[in-house]
Enzyme design. Structure first.
Site, mmCIF file in Angstrom:
data_model
loop_
_atom_site.group_PDB
_atom_site.id
_atom_site.type_symbol
_atom_site.label_atom_id
_atom_site.label_comp_id
_atom_site.label_asym_id
_atom_site.label_seq_id
_atom_site.Cartn_x
_atom_site.Cartn_y
_atom_site.Cartn_z
ATOM 1 N N GLU A 30 0.805 -1.224 0.000
ATOM 2 C CA GLU A 30 0.000 0.000 0.000
ATOM 3 C C GLU A 30 0.838 1.273 0.000
ATOM 4 O O GLU A 30 0.286 2.375 0.052
ATOM 5 C CB GLU A 30 -0.961 -0.028 1.195
ATOM 6 C CG GLU A 30 -1.999 -1.143 1.062
ATOM 7 C CD GLU A 30 -2.732 -1.436 2.357
ATOM 8 O OE1 GLU A 30 -3.687 -2.227 2.319
ATOM 9 O OE2 GLU A 30 -2.327 -0.899 3.415
ATOM 10 N N LYS B 183 5.958 -2.024 1.224
ATOM 11 C CA LYS B 183 5.460 -2.148 2.595
ATOM 12 C C LYS B 183 5.510 -3.595 3.088
ATOM 13 O O LYS B 183 5.888 -3.863 4.232
ATOM 14 C CB LYS B 183 4.020 -1.628 2.659
ATOM 15 C CG LYS B 183 3.393 -1.663 4.040
ATOM 16 C CD LYS B 183 1.987 -1.082 4.002
ATOM 17 C CE LYS B 183 1.339 -1.057 5.379
ATOM 18 N NZ LYS B 183 -0.040 -0.494 5.348
ATOM 19 N N GLN B 184 5.112 -4.533 2.242
ATOM 20 C CA GLN B 184 4.960 -5.917 2.675
ATOM 21 C C GLN B 184 5.053 -6.832 1.467
ATOM 22 O O GLN B 184 5.130 -6.382 0.330
ATOM 23 C CB GLN B 184 3.619 -6.112 3.373
ATOM 24 C CG GLN B 184 2.410 -5.906 2.457
ATOM 25 C CD GLN B 184 1.123 -5.742 3.219
ATOM 26 O OE1 GLN B 184 0.865 -4.671 3.749
ATOM 27 N NE2 GLN B 184 0.321 -6.780 3.275
#
Length: 972
Positions: free
Chosen positions: A710, A804-805
């Site tokens: 995100e 982010k991930q």
């Protein structure tokens, strides 16, 4: 060293020797023992009598006929038989019978022992032939036939003198000869016992009785310090170990053991020597009965492998409240102090009961744990017992408030609390608006409701009195709820009346047993790393308590442990939590899917509102299934920013379909995808069929989407989303009518989807244009996990390759067969240093993939970040509730990462990769409807199964595992 204070607790079970402990001898009057045993059983205590003699001797003397809920068992004949005793009499429930071959071996062993003893100058003969035993009279003097216990020292001395005269050092040498003779006769593990005047050769002894008792009690959640063991011969006698020491088996190592005997040579370490004989032992039983009748706060087994002490600092108080939540899937109660206070954040919620606001929240229910307590709130002494699902509050100061609470896992609508203190504590109103007049004395009613939304009603029954100079409060409460409309107060009153009739102790016993059954299906063992094991059990505990196994289950991002995100349901539920529950509690996973099935109508409406067909599930949902994603948020610096996830993070549509497929694959519920699950998969596939855009070359694109990363908000052709859609369309085609135009169209569309894969590098481009971004590595700025948008600024991060991930890597975790072979390594190498792990969802995914890539030691580092995320509040956000998806990721990293488990039709793939720090990893779960246990060590794998199971091992080996277990080697 056992302190005398160890017996100042409420025990749930008492195991004791008969002769010398409960009665002086077999001719003594046992009426006092009988009365206490029957009273203890009536109060809920389980009693197990262990003796070397037969049932006629013990039952003929005791003659107890108790009525429950506690039970009486007689474990007799040196571990060969167990009898249940109730109002109807005595019934054998277990018996160890020797086979004909074993029986012959026992005869040979007894004869050989007699010969060997005779050769050494001691008269010996076989004097009895009983079940599993051969008794050899080594000193056949008539006056010693049944000596009173008071003469044990005299008897020991006399026997020692005779043995010495005959050329023996001591009785231990006689026992050693019996062992040698028995082994020579063909018994590899002879059980040799002695009561000074006899030596017995057998296949069992008192240790078998103790193991039976330990297993029976453990199946009811009763372990360790909840058990009192009583005896009178723990210490050695004549050089031979005391017969009662055989009760101190490893399975009972945390039990409290006491001796009331003479113990001429002292007690072994860990046994508290009280002396006083049977009279002293009966005093202990009377004290236990008094504690029960006085409603004292129960104890827990403070086993460090199962108990989590909650943080006690004021800064961690709210995180501790989330960590200590007691829940049963239907309700959750945070670990807020009973007396409240300005720094506390109490919360009682019911699964799926929301307000009706534009931004709905879980309805906060009445505070059923509230008490009136003088003085400020205390934050120390809180312990969460994972094994039995209770929260104990026991400050170091004995004068402080001590409480125990639980939400029943056996009766979903039952809540219970007990409290005691030297201070004048009393029940408090469970709500500021609680009306007192309409309820009977000692009872109160409160309701929390939201206009046009849900409502929760609670009725509490209170008992308040004094015992042992302490003020005691007992509260039994019941709840009812409605997702829309007013809760049924009359139904709630009926429930609490029923539960009060059952009583606190029995409710607790049922609750403990229910948790024992849950853990039997969800065991986690990590040998060599106790901190890792405890963290994994903490994760599984809260996952098992996060959702009901009936109806529908709305699993929010923080479960039932806090109010963050309002209890909204995200992809966390389908991708991180459901796979765990599909393996541990399939009915709960099915209830989670039912939540989506019942909201297909809202999803269809959402798709139509965008000019599409099919069904589009929202990024965040609550009660009615509409999109409740906030339109804007506030950054840490106070800047107001738009939230675009609701409009653009559409991969959740495919995630729901993936979850439905995963549930069916693991559970073996074939009817699901042929029934309600089929619509779930097909309707969501129809959405993609109209959402996808074809370019002039016939390639399929998804424009204006957001992937899991995100930091990069609105992009085109996010690889994760496109590949998940491709998988989704292909799976939907398989579920369509064979040969249909719809299936053909979906297959064609799936084949057209661009995925950003570069065969030259083996990498997937995260989204169109990602390669052109600034090639920053997060490791150049900080050690993850870190919130990179705060560290470097959201704008710069958005223009960089920092993510982010796990995004592309999520594909290798969810749909490894849908990505290019051999692409895991190149993508791990590229995206790993660029991942900030700014989301709690990320470390566990990288853990699992590093393990699959053959790097388990690197994986362990990230596993420990995930494992400690809430236990140490690493992100500073645990106060809002536990990160349920991360807890699910912890189990997934163990199962799908380190153990390499995958469903392959009816076969289970097992391909372990253990870090050096772990000696073994063991998980228990259900696969295709049957319980399975996998234990992996560094050179072998053991599979436990209740039904035949096909296992696909490393290097493509197919292994047929037959019950109860099968072991095979593997090359790690």
């Amino acid at each position: 060293m056992v302190d005398a204070s160890a017996i100042d607790r409420t025990f749930e079970a008492v195991i004791f020797d008969w002769d010398g402990t409960a009665v002086p001898d077999r001719s003594a009057d046992a009426r006092a023992v009988r009365g206490l045993v029957e009273a203890l059983c009536a109060a809920g205590v389980h009693v197990v009598v262990i003796s070397g003699t037969h049932v006629g001797n013990v039952d003929g003397q005791l003659r107890a006929r108790p009525e429950g809920p506690g039970t009486l068992h007689l474990a007799l004949n040196r571990g060969s038989e167990v009898f249940a005793v109730g109002p109807g009499g005595v019934e054998v429930v277990w018996r160890r019978t020797a086979s004909s071959a074993e029986d012959r071996e026992l005869d040979l062993a007894a004869d050989a022992t007699v010969v060997r003893l005779g050769e050494r100058g001691v008269r010996a003969k076989v004097v009895s032939n009983r079940l599993n035993r051969r008794k050899i009279d080594i000193i056949p003097e008539p006056e010693w036939a049944d000596p009173p216990k008071a003469r044990i020292g005299e008897l020991t001395l006399a026997v020692a003198n005779r043995l010495h005269t005959a050329g023996w050092r001591d009785l231990a040498e006689v026992v050693a000869v019996a062992v040698d003779a028995s082994r020579a006769a063909g018994i590899p593990d002879p059980r040799i016992s002695s009561d000074v005047k006899h030596v017995e050769v057998g296949l069992t002894d008192k240790s078998d009785s103790a193991r039976w008792a330990a297993g029976w009690l453990a199946n009811r959640g009763i372990t360790g310090e909840l058990i009192l063991i009583g005896g009178d011969e723990f210490g050695p006698i004549g050089g031979v170990i005391g017969s009662d020491s055989l009760m101190l088996v490893p399975e009972l190592e945390r039990a409290i053991a006491i001796s009331v005997g003479v113990e001429p040579e002292g007690c072994p370490e860990g046994v508290l020597s009280l002396g006083g004989g049977p009279a002293r032992f009966l005093e202990l039983l009377e004290r236990q009965l008094a504690r029960r009748r006085g409603r004292r706060v129960p104890a827990i087994d403070r086993d460090p492998a199962w108990t989590v002490p909650l943080p006690s600092s004021p800064q961690q108080a709210r995180a501790a409240e989330a960590m200590g939540t007691v829940a049963n899937g239907w309700t959750g109660t945070r670990a807020a102090p009973e007396e409240g206070g300005p720094e506390t954040q109490p919360l009682f919620v019911v699964n799926g009961v929301y307000t009706a606001d534009s931004q709905p929240q879980l309805v906060p229910g009445p505070q059923w744990t509230r008490l009136s307590v003088p003085g400020p709130a205390e934050s120390d002494g809180w312990v969460l017992d994972l094994r039995t699902g209770v929260l104990l509050r026991q400050p170091d100061d004995d004068s402080g408030l001590r409480t125990l609470r639980f939400a029943s896992a056996a009766r979903p609508h039952a809540l219970a609390l007990r409290a005691e203190a030297a201070a004048p504590i009393a029940p408090a109103a469970i709500s500021p608006e609680t009306p007192q007049a309409p309820e009977q004395p000692g009872s109160q009613f409160a309701i929390s409701e939201s206009a046009a939304g849900g409502a929760i009603a609670v009725v509490a029954r209170d008992w308040h009195g004094r015992t042992d100079d302490l003020a005691v409060v007992e509260r039994i409460a019941a709840w009812s709820a409605q997702r829309a409309g007013r809760a049924d107060a009359q139904q709630t009153r009926a429930r609490v009346a029923d539960q009060a009739g059952i009583g606190f102790d029995r409710l607790l016993a049922e609750h403990r047993k229910a948790w024992a059954q849950r853990w039997a299906d969800a065991a986690v063992v990590i040998e060599g790393a106790p901190d890792d094991q405890l963290a994994a059990r903490f994760a599984v505990f809260h996952l098992l308590a996060s959702a009901p196994d009936d109806g529908e289950a709305a699993v929010g991002a923080r479960g039932l442990t806090g109010s963050a995100y309002g209890g909204h349901v995200f992809w966390d539920a389908e991708v991180f939590v459901l796979p765990v529950l599909a393996a541990l509690r399939p009915a709960t996973a099915r209830a989670m899917l039912e939540y989506r099935i019942r909201r297909l109508g809202a999803a269809r409406t959402a798709a139509r509102s965008r000019g599409q067909t099919g069904a589009r599930f929202p990024w965040e949902s609550a009660g009615d299934g509409r999109d409740v994603t906030p339109a804007r948020g506030i950054r840490p610096d106070g800047t107001v920013v738009p939230i675009r996830t609701g409009e653009h993070e559409e991969h959740i549509v495919a995630d729901v379909a993936w979850a439905a497929n995963h549930y069916a694959a693991w559970s073996g519920d074939a009817a699901f995808l042929a029934g309600p699950g089929r619509d779930l998969v097909l309707e969501t596939a129809r959405y993609w069929a109209t959402r996808t855009r074809l370019d002039p070359a016939g390639q399929g694109h998804l424009y204006g989407v957001m992937g899991p990363d995100e930091y990069h908000e609105v992009v085109d052709d996010n690889a994760f989303t496109n590949v998940m859609v491709r998988w989704h369309l292909r799976r939907a085609a398989e579920l369509s009518e064979p040969g249909s135009a719809q299936a053909a169209r979906w297959r064609e569309l799936a084949d057209s989807m661009v995925d950003g894969y570069d065969p030259g590098t083996g990498r997937y481009e995260q989204f169109a244009g990602y390669w052109e971004l600034e090639p920053l590595l997060i490791t150049e700025f900080a050690n993850p996990p870190v919130t990179a948008d705060v560290l470097l600024g959201a704008d710069r991060v958005a223009q960089s390759q920092i993510i982010k991930q796990a995004d592309v890597l999520m594909l290798h975790h969810l749909v490894p067969d849908e990505v290019a072979p051999g692409s895991l390594g190149p993508n791990l190498s590229f995206y790993g240093p660029r991942t900030a792990h700014g989301s709690s969802l990320s470390p566990s995914v990288h853990t699992a993939l590093l393990a699959r890539a053959g790097e388990p030691d690197r994986a362990l580092g990230l596993f420990r970040i995930a494992a400690r995320l809430d236990l140490d509040d690493l992100g500073g956000t645990t106060a809002g509730g536990l990160h349920l998806a991360n807890l699910g990721g912890i189990w997934q990293s163990l199962a799908f990462g380190f153990l390499g488990l995958r469903a392959r039709g009816d076969a289970l793939e097992v391909d372990p990769r253990l870090p050096d720090a772990w000696q073994a990893l063991e998980l228990t779960f259900r696969f295709r409807g049957h319980p399975v246990g996998i234990r992996a060590e560094h050179d072998r794998v053991t599979v436990r199964c209740a039904e035949p199971l096909t296992v696909r091992a490393s290097a493509g080996r197919i292994i047929r595992c037959e019950p109860p277990d099968h072991t095979f080697s593997w090359e790690g």
